[in-house]
Scaffold this motif. Structure first.
Motif, PDB file in Angstrom:
ATOM      1  N   ALA A 627      -6.344  81.740  60.916  1.00 54.65           N
ATOM      2  CA  ALA A 627      -7.712  81.925  60.421  1.00 54.65           C
ATOM      3  C   ALA A 627      -8.634  82.374  61.559  1.00 54.65           C
ATOM      4  CB  ALA A 627      -8.229  80.631  59.795  1.00 54.65           C
ATOM      5  N   ARG A 632     -11.667  84.384  60.043  1.00 49.15           N
ATOM      6  CA  ARG A 632     -12.004  83.632  58.832  1.00 49.15           C
ATOM      7  C   ARG A 632     -12.423  82.225  59.296  1.00 49.15           C
ATOM      8  NH1 ARG A 632      -7.816  82.450  56.268  1.00 49.15           N
ATOM      9  NH2 ARG A 632      -6.259  83.236  57.732  1.00 49.15           N
ATOM     10  N   ASP A 635     -12.810  79.421  56.812  1.00 51.60           N
ATOM     11  CA  ASP A 635     -11.485  78.961  56.373  1.00 51.60           C
ATOM     12  C   ASP A 635     -10.901  77.983  57.388  1.00 51.60           C
ATOM     13  OD1 ASP A 635     -11.620  80.487  54.110  1.00 51.60           O
ATOM     14  OD2 ASP A 635     -10.254  82.047  54.809  1.00 51.60           O
TER      15      ASP A 635
END
Length: 885
Positions: A627, A632, A635
């Motif tokens: 991630a 991300r 996330d």
């Protein structure tokens, strides 16, 4: 607080200042050239010295800190270079306002004395935002802190100007700029804020020479017509083709204006014919260069009408002139009509004065020669954008790049290194002030009064902060940098220019990846602003919730490429998470008191829960790293949040309590606690980049630590693939689902928390049957179960509630647990209540009057209510059926 002891409740304020000082004292933030390590470099987007901490700064700098801490723990020589920007116009305005309170203007002091006052202000107030950032826990290399006006960066700015000038890429010329009559300077495009306002659209007749014909133009600024040099129409506009090539007569002035054809003219605006005022409109200026039109400047730099207009208007302010011009047009029969017109008007970002597009002598950088390579490195993927959609925006801007106006008519900033000879007019661009003219040897030399645009220093930031133009080990080791975190609103004004500068002066890209942050909005989706009063002070939020809670919450809410809906109350997410892991840490510390904790690498006494948590831990390590690698970030926060809150605290700690409180042997207790602490420590390392303070505090107390040890210099966890076992995860999930089903039945049937229940499970699958039999202790502890009966072909007992997990039936006999008659009556009452609400909601949704008038979100809420009522009713009826069979 002694070692291996945590207070009962987590108090961030007792922890955060302490550990920041500890990190600073031990020099953990500092980076040096180290051939044994790979470098990882971030340069902080320099906040203005006039700035105060905002939520935008919190988001931007938290993301940078997450990455620098992550890479530091991964073994990189992590270097985060902080600094501040001199913010030319903003800082000068602040000091001028202070002078005004003393009844003084900068001109009263003179340039030198005024600059002394600015430097004094900078020393007193210019580091406010840096002090505030430290409250957030940012792990910058403070020994490397730079300022865009410090000596080294000033030399870099001067060197760049001279090199570009010598290469023919800097020139002086006339051009339309955004001019602030109040600040008395040109402004960059991003320094202009556009606000919608209701104005007027005046329709004016321009007579056609030697005829009774005329052409009507529409304008929002009739005072500028005094500087008109043409009338323009679109060449495709059939209404005006017969007039192209003829001349119109400018009302009030009498100047002949050619009627020209240009595709830039919008046929839908006004009458489709426009006045052309090249010295006061950027589009008109472009037409003037194409059609060789005269340039008539109608105003001075204070936006007063000048000597180029009829005498009666000279000296009038632009708005006074507007009133007089409109009055005269009406009196002389040239004004056709006036309409209300809503349009966006540019204002100075500092003083809110309406901007005047103005033709003036300025210094410019030719951008097209620099833009080509800078575009290609992004298109080729040498520089990656996150999210990728910004590449298209970048490409559009770079293909339509205009020359950059770099001169500013203020005193605070890098003074342009250009010198003029007053005797012969010779222009000299020099690194040091010349003593005499190169051409005529006159000593009457003066330096250009203007300073450079603030962006002219910040576009050099990735290498000027590393002491360019001097060749030095730091520059060779830490450049190019790795990550830039910035807002998409300055993708061209800063990001693109840094790429150009890096390629031009270093021959290399300045950074490898660019992360564009989200816009922070309030919970109603409105952009945060002081005027709306919806922008909380981050320091107040830190005071209430702690820095860790704010850091965690703001990235938890920030999906890549999407806006953040933030409210201060949402910081309860971070605070509650901090409390959860604090309590887990206390539990492990209290129960391991007097026990020598081992580094549990052998892992003995493993049961299903132990193997499951080790599998989940190693999966979490992999997922979190992936991630972060792909930016991300939210996330990543959810991955570690789910592991620590749900897997570790809610399940694993609860399961192992039995083996801690009633172990079969002391050896088992040591093994179980050592393993739990090892897993928890590993998870704290994963969490550390996000919540550095609380993770340091807990980690320091989990076991005895020596002075100088810190979680922030521990190795970041690497997954051990041998522990990842999907079969174990599947088995544990089945056991968890059974426990969850039992808990749900207890809740739905109002079984008192104090009463143990019996459970009967009808399973045909031998493997799952053995699984349940092996781990009955989990159910007894976590679902308040007394006896468990497992078998196949078992029929549901009378007056029992049931649930199904993977096709297996779970029964809980209710007699003796609850008063069946009282519960029947309660359920009957609830069923009637929900039936009524369902009917009322259904009526509303079938009412066409409501459907046609109600907003879409209100209708959607009613539909959701209907579905929720229906599902609840089904469940209530099912529960009632259990009690009447």
């Amino acid at each position: 607080m002694s070692k291996r002891e945590l207070a009962k409740a987590y108090n961030p304020h007792e922890v955060e200042d302490k550990w920041y000082e500890y990190w600073m004292k031990n020099g953990y933030f500092y980076a040096k050239v180290n051939p044994e390590k790979k470098p990882y470099t971030i340069v902080m987007p320099p906040p203005n010295i006039t700035g105060m901490l905002t939520l935008g700064h919190v988001l931007n700098n938290t993301i940078q800190d997450i990455y620098i801490r992550w890479k530091r723990m991964q073994g990189f020589e992590a270097c985060w270079i902080p600094g501040t920007d001199h913010a030319g116009i903003a800082t000068q305005n602040v000091v001028e306002k202070a002078l005004a309170k003393e009844g003084l203007r900068r001109e009263d002091l003179g340039r030198e004395k005024f600059l002394e006052r600015v430097w004094k202000w900078k020393e007193e107030y210019g580091n406010t935002i840096i002090k505030q950032l430290k409250k957030l826990g940012v792990s910058c290399d403070w020994k490397r802190e730079r300022f865009t006006m410090d000596e080294g960066l000033s030399n870099a700015v001067k060197e760049v100007f001279i090199r570009l000038y010598e290469k023919g890429l800097i020139y002086r010329g006339k051009y339309i700029v955004n001019w602030c009559p109040r600040c008395h300077t040109a402004l960059a495009d991003d320094e202009v804020e556009y606000k919608e306002q209701v104005g007027k659209l005046w329709y004016i007749k321009y007579p056609i020479e030697n005829s009774n014909d005329f052409i009507v133009v529409a304008t929002t600024r009739p005072e500028t017509m005094l500087g008109d040099t043409a009338v323009a129409v679109n060449p495709k506009d059939e209404r005006y083709k017969h007039l192209i090539g003829k001349y119109a007569i400018l009302p009030l002035v009498g100047r002949k204006l050619p009627v020209i054809a240009d595709e830039i003219v919008d046929m839908e605006f006004g009458t489709g014919a426009v006045k052309v005022t090249p010295a006061h409109d950027p589009n008109d200026y472009l037409m003037a260069t194409k059609h060789d039109l005269a340039l008539v400047v109608a105003m001075d730099t204070y936006a007063r009408m000048n000597e180029n207009v009829p005498e009666k208007y000279r000296g009038l302010d632009r708005y006074e002139a507007r009133r007089e011009v409109v009055k005269d047009l009406e009196k002389q029969g040239y004004l056709v009509k006036v309409e209300d017109y809503t349009h966006a008007v540019g204002r100075c970002y500092r003083c809110d004065t309406i901007i005047e597009p103005y033709l003036s002598d300025q210094w410019f950088v030719k951008m097209k020669p620099l833009a080509e390579k800078a575009l290609q490195v992004v298109l080729d993927g040498k520089i990656k954008f996150y999210p990728e959609r910004w590449i298209k925006v970048y490409e559009h801007w770079m293909r339509n790049v205009r020359d950059w106006c770099i001169s500013r008519q203020i005193w605070w900033g890098h003074r342009i290194p250009v010198y003029y000879c007053d005797d012969c007019g010779e222009i000299m661009v020099e690194r040091e002030e010349p003593k005499k003219c190169k051409k005529c040897e006159s000593t009457k030399i003066r330096q250009d009064e203007d300073v450079l645009d603030t962006w002219f220093s910040s576009w050099l930031w990735p290498f000027s902060t590393l002491n360019w133009p001097e060749d030095n080990p730091d520059l060779r080791y830490f450049y190019p940098t790795d990550l830039l975190v910035t807002g998409p609103d300055i993708i061209f004004f800063w990001v693109a220019r840094m790429i150009m500068a890096g390629l031009e002066f270093m021959g290399e890209i300045p950074f490898k990846e660019v992360y564009f942050t989200s816009i922070i909005r309030d919970e109603f989706g409105r952009k945060m602003s002081k005027s709306l009063g919806n922008s909380p002070d981050p320091l107040d939020v830190i005071k209430e919730y702690g820095a860790d809670a704010l850091r965690f919450t703001i990235v938890f809410l920030a999906p890549l490429g999407q806006d953040i809906l933030f409210s201060t109350k949402k910081c309860e997410i971070g605070r509650n998470f901090a409390n959860k892991i604090w309590n887990a840490g206390r539990f492990l510390i209290i129960n391991s008191e007097g026990i020598e904790i081992r580094d549990e690498l052998k892992f003995e006494y493993l049961d299903l829960a132990d193997r499951w948590i080790l599998s989940e831990l190693n999966k979490t390590i992999n997922e979190l790293n992936r991630a972060l690698e792909t930016y991300r970030i939210n996330d990543a926060t959810r991955i570690i949040y789910d592991f620590l809150w749900h897997d570790f605290c809610d399940w694993y700690l609860e399961i192992i309590k039995e083996r801690i409180y009633s172990p079969e042997s002391e050896e088992e207790k040591i093994s179980v606690l050592s393993r739990a602490i090892y897993i928890f420590e590993t998870a704290l390392k994963l969490l550390h980049p996000f919540m550095p303070f609380i993770t340091e505090e807990i980690w320091q107390n989990l076991r005895e630590r020596k002075e100088g040890e810190s979680i922030m210099i521990e190795s970041f966890p690497v997954a051990d693939e041998k522990w990842i076992d999907e079969a174990i995860s599947k088995n544990m999930k089945f056991v968890q689902d059974v426990i969850i089903a039992i808990r749900s039945i207890r809740g739905e049937m109002n079984i008192p928390h104090t009463k143990l229940c019996d459970v009967i499970i009808n399973i045909s699958n031998d493997e799952r049957k053995n699984l349940i039999n092996d781990y009955i202790t989990y159910m007894k502890r976590l679902a308040k179960v007394q006896n468990v009966t497992v078998g196949s072909g078992i029929k549901r007992p009378k007056f029992s509630a049931s649930a199904i997990v993977l096709g297996d039936e779970i029964f809980i006999p209710l007699e003796g647990l609850i008063d069946l008659e009282v519960e029947r009556k309660r359920l009957e009452k609830e069923i009637r209540r929900y039936e009524t609400m369902l009917i009322e909601t259904e009526k509303k949704l079938n009412d066409q009057n409501f459907i046609s008038r109600a907003p879409a979100d209100v209708i959607e809420k009613e539909k959701q209510k209907y579905e929720n009522f229906k599902l609840t009713l089904e469940k209530l009826r099912q529960n009632y059926a259990y009690l009447v069979e």
